[in-house]
Design a protein around this motif. Structure first.
Motif, mmCIF file in Angstrom:
data_model
loop_
_atom_site.group_PDB
_atom_site.id
_atom_site.type_symbol
_atom_site.label_atom_id
_atom_site.label_comp_id
_atom_site.label_asym_id
_atom_site.label_seq_id
_atom_site.Cartn_x
_atom_site.Cartn_y
_atom_site.Cartn_z
ATOM 1 N N GLU A 103 0.829 -1.214 0.000
ATOM 2 C CA GLU A 103 0.000 0.000 0.000
ATOM 3 C C GLU A 103 0.863 1.264 0.000
ATOM 4 O O GLU A 103 0.330 2.371 0.076
ATOM 5 N N LEU A 104 2.171 1.112 -0.028
ATOM 6 C CA LEU A 104 3.135 2.215 0.023
ATOM 7 C C LEU A 104 3.115 2.956 1.355
ATOM 8 O O LEU A 104 3.618 4.066 1.478
ATOM 9 N N THR A 141 10.862 11.964 -10.184
ATOM 10 C CA THR A 141 10.598 11.318 -8.898
ATOM 11 C C THR A 141 11.888 10.762 -8.302
ATOM 12 O O THR A 141 12.118 10.866 -7.097
ATOM 13 N N SER A 142 12.730 10.194 -9.143
ATOM 14 C CA SER A 142 14.013 9.681 -8.656
ATOM 15 C C SER A 142 14.806 10.795 -7.991
ATOM 16 O O SER A 142 15.472 10.583 -6.980
ATOM 17 N N THR A 143 14.722 11.991 -8.556
ATOM 18 C CA THR A 143 15.435 13.130 -7.980
ATOM 19 C C THR A 143 14.814 13.549 -6.653
ATOM 20 O O THR A 143 15.508 13.728 -5.652
ATOM 21 N N VAL A 144 13.481 13.689 -6.661
ATOM 22 C CA VAL A 144 12.803 14.163 -5.450
ATOM 23 C C VAL A 144 13.033 13.201 -4.290
ATOM 24 O O VAL A 144 13.224 13.621 -3.148
ATOM 25 N N GLN A 158 4.210 10.640 -4.812
ATOM 26 C CA GLN A 158 3.425 10.578 -6.044
ATOM 27 C C GLN A 158 2.164 9.744 -5.872
ATOM 28 O O GLN A 158 1.145 10.007 -6.482
ATOM 29 N N GLU A 159 2.258 8.723 -5.013
ATOM 30 C CA GLU A 159 1.101 7.870 -4.765
ATOM 31 C C GLU A 159 0.875 7.776 -3.275
ATOM 32 O O GLU A 159 1.814 7.634 -2.507
ATOM 33 N N GLU A 180 4.047 15.530 -8.141
ATOM 34 C CA GLU A 180 2.827 15.544 -8.965
ATOM 35 C C GLU A 180 1.585 15.798 -8.109
ATOM 36 O O GLU A 180 0.684 14.958 -8.040
ATOM 37 N N PRO A 181 1.516 16.980 -7.498
ATOM 38 C CA PRO A 181 0.437 17.244 -6.538
ATOM 39 C C PRO A 181 -0.954 17.272 -7.156
ATOM 40 O O PRO A 181 -1.925 17.014 -6.458
#
Lengths: 267, 323
Positions: free
Chosen positions: A100-101, B50-53, B90-91, B162-163
């Motif tokens: 679920e992260l 995303t890899s950077t953030v 992001q998720e 990615e808000p």
């Protein structure tokens, strides 16, 4: 709690490891109550399994091993409780939280890695402890057991068992890829423990060579300490050996977690 | 506070990230973000945003290079950095069986100086959903919950991955307003987006990422201004490109044709357009499908993606537009 927050925010409201883990444990407890499978495993199974041990005990020559029904069933019951309510439930919850992260999300905050794993484990560990107390009370009452001869060994066995099962669950989760495989990955340790750690049949009834191998299994020291604490048959050196074995397994599990635990699913 | 004297709240130097399989997702990038600024990392999916953030958030250690957030290494000095940053992944990452309020309360217990959970839920318009389980929320509502949690600790630095993905137009506007208001209140914001509009609207400065590198950086106006404007039209019947007035005299920097369609690129749009239209008037021809447009961030973005791919082997391709 919220009442204190509605007033002006104190500048010193920094979190501590304990406050963070408590917040996490509280959420996990809520979740445990909402997951049917975990609830059944946590509450029901360990309270039913001892009955089958008791049935099996009828065919054994317990007196030859210096045991009676009570000193066979109680350590076995505690073993079942640790395996079902703590170990297997936690493997599932670690893996599901990873899928679920949630673990990844938690790692973005102030919680340290250890706090995330320990805080998540707390409800299951407390469930396990509660069951051990309940089983002890039930067995002593129903099976006419006397008081334990060395209660400190019983306490040490249960506490080591709780920590061990949480650590082994995290280690197992490290080797489990998906929520589905989390149904299967706890099985080897559970079966091996039931067969070889003195739960279904005491090691005293096994051939010596086999017994000495079985003594090295993760849950054997827990069962031995609880049983020995009750019978008073465990020598000081044997007790120390059991503690050392349990601590060694905890160390191995922690090492595996540090090396292998993944905080987010593989893509 | 000691870091108030640092003008740059985020500093990234020659940053690289290599994944287990050997894939180099971030290939040596540099940028810095000033206090109170909104900085956008813009790029297509797979560009390395995303890899950077995640490196800035301290979730992973870089393969090489240096990250400083508020003057500290976010990975090794986690305890110093985390209480002062807020992160929106992001998720989601919320247990699906908890309610919104339970999730916020749990997170509040893990954040130093947390605001009352109800207050941040109201901030993102989720107060009416407090008793709803996370699994019943829409994608947009989950994004807003994530934003609320990122704001719980009143962070000095906010990372937003990615808000507005998954938000409807109104939700996106609301998020933009909230992020702008936070910036005005002194919060430093680093966000990633693949919406050009979002970067153009929100960012004080931005970097366009492509294939793990920064292809262009500066203010939206600077990045856009460095791109040529375009004029497109259909050649009149019987005319050829050679019949047009000399293109370099019109300020045209380059052109290409596609059948009878001609595309001119220019940094002097007015001069080129005037020259072209004068010619057409004198020749008494009609330029069908005439389209005159000044450079937009979108064209900059597409242009850069194309350019970088073409120049991949010619060494450095970073355009530094910032003053």
């Amino acid at each position: 709690m919220s009442a204190t927050h509605t007033t002006a925010r104190p500048a010193s409201a920094a979190t501590t490891a304990l406050s963070r883990m408590t917040a996490l444990a509280r959420a996990e407890l809520t979740l445990l109550g909402r997951t049917k499978g975990a609830l059944v495993a946590a509450v029901f199974v360990p309270l039913v399994m001892p009955v089958s041990v008791r049935a099996a005990a009828k065919d054994m020559d317990l007196a030859a091993a210096g045991l009676n029904t009570g000193t066979l069933v109680l350590p076995a019951s505690i073993g079942f409780s640790l395996l079902f309510a703590v170990y297997s439930v936690l493997v599932g919850s670690y893996v599901v939280r990873r899928e679920e992260l949630v673990l990844k999300r938690l790692r973005t905050g102030e919680l340290r890695d250890f706090e995330i794993l320990a805080g998540s484990a707390l409800p299951a560990v407390l469930t396990g402890l509660g069951q051990c107390l309940l089983l002890t009370a039930a067995c002593t009452t129903l099976l006419d057991m006397s008081a334990p001869s060395a209660p400190h060994l019983v306490v040490a066995g249960v506490l080591l068992g709780l920590v061990l099962c949480a650590a082994l669950a995290a280690a197992t989760a490290a080797f489990t890829r998906t929520g589905e495989s989390a149904q299967a990955t706890p099985m080897p340790l559970m079966l091996v423990s039931m067969m070889g750690s003195g739960m279904f049949f005491p090691l005293e009834l096994l051939p010596d060579k086999l017994a000495s191998v079985c003594e090295l299994l993760p849950l054997t020291p827990v069962v031995s300490l609880v049983r020995g604490g009750w019978t008073g048959d465990l020598s000081a050196s044997d007790a120390l050996g059991a503690v050392a074995t349990a601590v060694a397994w905890i160390a191995i599990a922690v090492f595996a977690v540090q090396r292998r635990f993944r905080w987010e699913p593989r893509r | 506070m000691e870091t108030n004297e640092h003008e740059h709240v985020i500093e990234v130097t020659d940053l690289r990230r290599v994944y287990g399989g050997g894939f180099e997702a971030v290939r040596g990038i540099d940028f810095s973000v000033r206090r109170g600024e909104i900085f956008a990392l813009l790029g297509t999916n797979g560009a390395g945003k995303t890899s950077t953030v995640e490196l800035l958030e301290g979730l992973a250690a870089p393969a090489d290079g240096r990250v400083r957030v508020l003057g500290h290494d976010p990975y090794t000095e986690r305890a110093l950095v985390r209480p002062r940053t807020g992160v929106m992944l992001q998720e989601g990452g919320f247990p699906s069986e908890l309610t919104v309020a339970e999730t916020a309360r749990m997170w509040a217990g893990c954040v130093s100086g947390a605001r009352p959970p109800a207050e941040v839920l109201a901030l993102v318009g989720l107060e009416s959903k407090a008793r709803v389980r996370v699994k019943q929320l829409s994608g947009g509502q989950k994004r807003r919950l994530d934003l609320a949690l990122a704001l719980l600790g009143d962070p000095e630095v906010l990372f937003l991955d990615e808000p507005s993905t998954g938000l409807d137009a109104e939700g996106r506007r609301d998020t933009w307003e909230l992020v702008s208001a936070l910036r005005d209140g002194g919060t430093t914001v680093l966000l990633t987006t693949h919406y050009l509009e979002e970067a153009e609207h929100l960012a004080d400065r931005l970097a366009i990422m492509h294939e793990g590198r920064i292809a262009a950086t500066g203010t939206p106006a600077e990045v856009t201004a460095a791109q040529p404007s375009r004029i497109t039209f259909e050649l009149p019947e019987g005319y050829f490109v050679g019949d047009l007035p000399p293109l370099d005299e019109l300020g045209v920097g380059g052109h290409d044709t596609d059948g009878r369609i001609v595309r001119l690129r220019t940094h002097e749009l007015q001069r080129t357009a005037t020259g072209l239209l004068m010619w057409a008037a004198q020749a008494r021809v009609e330029l069908r499908r005439l389209d005159v447009r000044s450079a937009s961030l979108e064209e900059a973005f597409l242009g850069i993606a194309k350019e970088v791919s073409a120049e991949r082997n010619t060494g450095s391709n970073v355009k530094e537009y910032a003053a």
